[in-house]
Scaffold this motif. Structure first.
Motif, PDB file in Angstrom:
ATOM      1  N   UNK A 154       0.833  -1.199   0.000  1.00 33.69           N
ATOM      2  CA  UNK A 154       0.000   0.000   0.000  1.00 33.69           C
ATOM      3  C   UNK A 154       0.868   1.251   0.000  1.00 33.69           C
ATOM      4  N   UNK A 155       0.376   2.271  -0.687  1.00 25.55           N
ATOM      5  CA  UNK A 155       1.121   3.523  -0.792  1.00 25.55           C
ATOM      6  C   UNK A 155       1.239   4.240   0.555  1.00 25.55           C
ATOM      7  N   UNK A 156       0.332   3.996   1.478  1.00 29.10           N
ATOM      8  CA  UNK A 156       0.430   4.626   2.796  1.00 29.10           C
ATOM      9  C   UNK A 156       1.576   4.026   3.609  1.00 29.10           C
ATOM     10  N   UNK A 157       1.900   2.764   3.350  1.00 34.14           N
ATOM     11  CA  UNK A 157       2.997   2.103   4.060  1.00 34.14           C
ATOM     12  C   UNK A 157       4.353   2.417   3.429  1.00 34.14           C
ATOM     13  N   UNK A 158       4.381   2.406   2.092  1.00 35.72           N
ATOM     14  CA  UNK A 158       5.654   2.576   1.384  1.00 35.72           C
ATOM     15  C   UNK A 158       5.462   3.510   0.186  1.00 35.72           C
ATOM     16  N   UNK A 159       5.285   4.801   0.441  1.00 37.93           N
ATOM     17  CA  UNK A 159       5.100   5.736  -0.675  1.00 37.93           C
ATOM     18  C   UNK A 159       6.432   6.019  -1.372  1.00 37.93           C
ATOM     19  N   UNK A 160       6.466   5.794  -2.663  1.00 39.37           N
ATOM     20  CA  UNK A 160       7.679   5.999  -3.453  1.00 39.37           C
ATOM     21  C   UNK A 160       7.683   7.433  -3.987  1.00 39.37           C
ATOM     22  N   UNK A 161       8.796   8.110  -3.844  1.00 38.05           N
ATOM     23  CA  UNK A 161       8.958   9.457  -4.361  1.00 38.05           C
ATOM     24  C   UNK A 161       9.480   9.353  -5.796  1.00 38.05           C
ATOM     25  N   UNK A 162       8.648   9.647  -6.799  1.00 38.60           N
ATOM     26  CA  UNK A 162       9.081   9.490  -8.193  1.00 38.60           C
ATOM     27  C   UNK A 162      10.184  10.461  -8.612  1.00 38.60           C
ATOM     28  N   UNK A 163      10.352  11.544  -7.879  1.00 37.61           N
ATOM     29  CA  UNK A 163      11.381  12.533  -8.218  1.00 37.61           C
ATOM     30  C   UNK A 163      12.722  12.239  -7.542  1.00 37.61           C
ATOM     31  N   UNK A 164      12.799  11.155  -6.793  1.00 38.63           N
ATOM     32  CA  UNK A 164      14.028  10.842  -6.055  1.00 38.63           C
ATOM     33  C   UNK A 164      15.167  10.509  -7.014  1.00 38.63           C
ATOM     34  N   UNK A 165      16.340  10.977  -6.644  1.00 35.27           N
ATOM     35  CA  UNK A 165      17.534  10.673  -7.440  1.00 35.27           C
ATOM     36  C   UNK A 165      18.528   9.830  -6.660  1.00 35.27           C
ATOM     37  N   UNK A 166      18.268   9.641  -5.363  1.00 33.34           N
ATOM     38  CA  UNK A 166      19.140   8.787  -4.558  1.00 33.34           C
ATOM     39  C   UNK A 166      18.307   8.006  -3.546  1.00 33.34           C
ATOM     40  N   UNK A 167      18.930   7.035  -2.933  1.00 32.15           N
ATOM     41  CA  UNK A 167      18.202   6.127  -2.043  1.00 32.15           C
ATOM     42  C   UNK A 167      17.697   6.822  -0.782  1.00 32.15           C
ATOM     43  N   UNK A 168      18.359   7.868  -0.351  1.00 31.52           N
ATOM     44  CA  UNK A 168      17.954   8.564   0.867  1.00 31.52           C
ATOM     45  C   UNK A 168      16.597   9.251   0.705  1.00 31.52           C
ATOM     46  N   UNK A 169      16.207   9.548  -0.517  1.00 32.15           N
ATOM     47  CA  UNK A 169      14.957  10.282  -0.754  1.00 32.15           C
ATOM     48  C   UNK A 169      13.900   9.449  -1.487  1.00 32.15           C
TER      49      UNK A 169
END
Length: 135
Positions: free
Chosen positions: A15-30
């Motif tokens: 579920x996106x509430x548990x693990x929301x992925x940031x599509x603009x991320x360029x590194x693992x920290x974000x």
């Protein structure tokens, strides 16, 4: 399977509430959005997967064996933490279980084995001797 593919499939199953992925991320920290319910735990687990597979970028290939070993170590560490509540434990278990299923389904069956197989020494067969009958 790549790191980002694994995270996307995990997010779809958990579920996106548990693990929301940031599509603009360029590194693992974000890569995990700050709106995750268990952000610190999710970031720790995702970082363990990224580091264990020695990924250099988000679309790097995942190696199932070290990834599963790293998840096991991260799980053990989190379970002894005093900060983890019952919801965190449920998320942790669901994350690890789902990751195991995904990695087993997409394992290295299409990939050639790593390294060269060791040559087997030739086996020298000796002729058998006949035993004399006892009198």
């Amino acid at each position: 399977m790549t790191f980002l593919e694994l995270l996307t499939q995990l997010a779809q199953r958990l579920g996106q509430h548990q693990l929301p992925i940031n599509p603009a991320a360029t590194n693992v920290a974000r890569v995990i959005d700050a709106s995750a319910l268990h952000h610190a735990l999710a970031t720790e687990l995702v970082g363990a997967v990224f580091q264990a597979s020695q990924c250099r970028q988000l679309n790097g290939a995942i190696d199932p064996e070290p990834t599963l070993a790293a998840l096991g170590a991260a799980r053990a560490k989190a379970l002894v933490s005093a900060k983890l509540d019952i919801d965190g434990v449920q998320f942790l278990e669901a994350f690890c279980e789902t990751a195991c299923e995904l990695l087993k389904d997409n394992g290295p069956r299409d990939q050639p084995p790593r390294g060269k197989p060791r040559p087997q020494p030739p086996v020298a067969l000796k002729p058998r001797r006949r035993l004399k009958p006892s009198s």
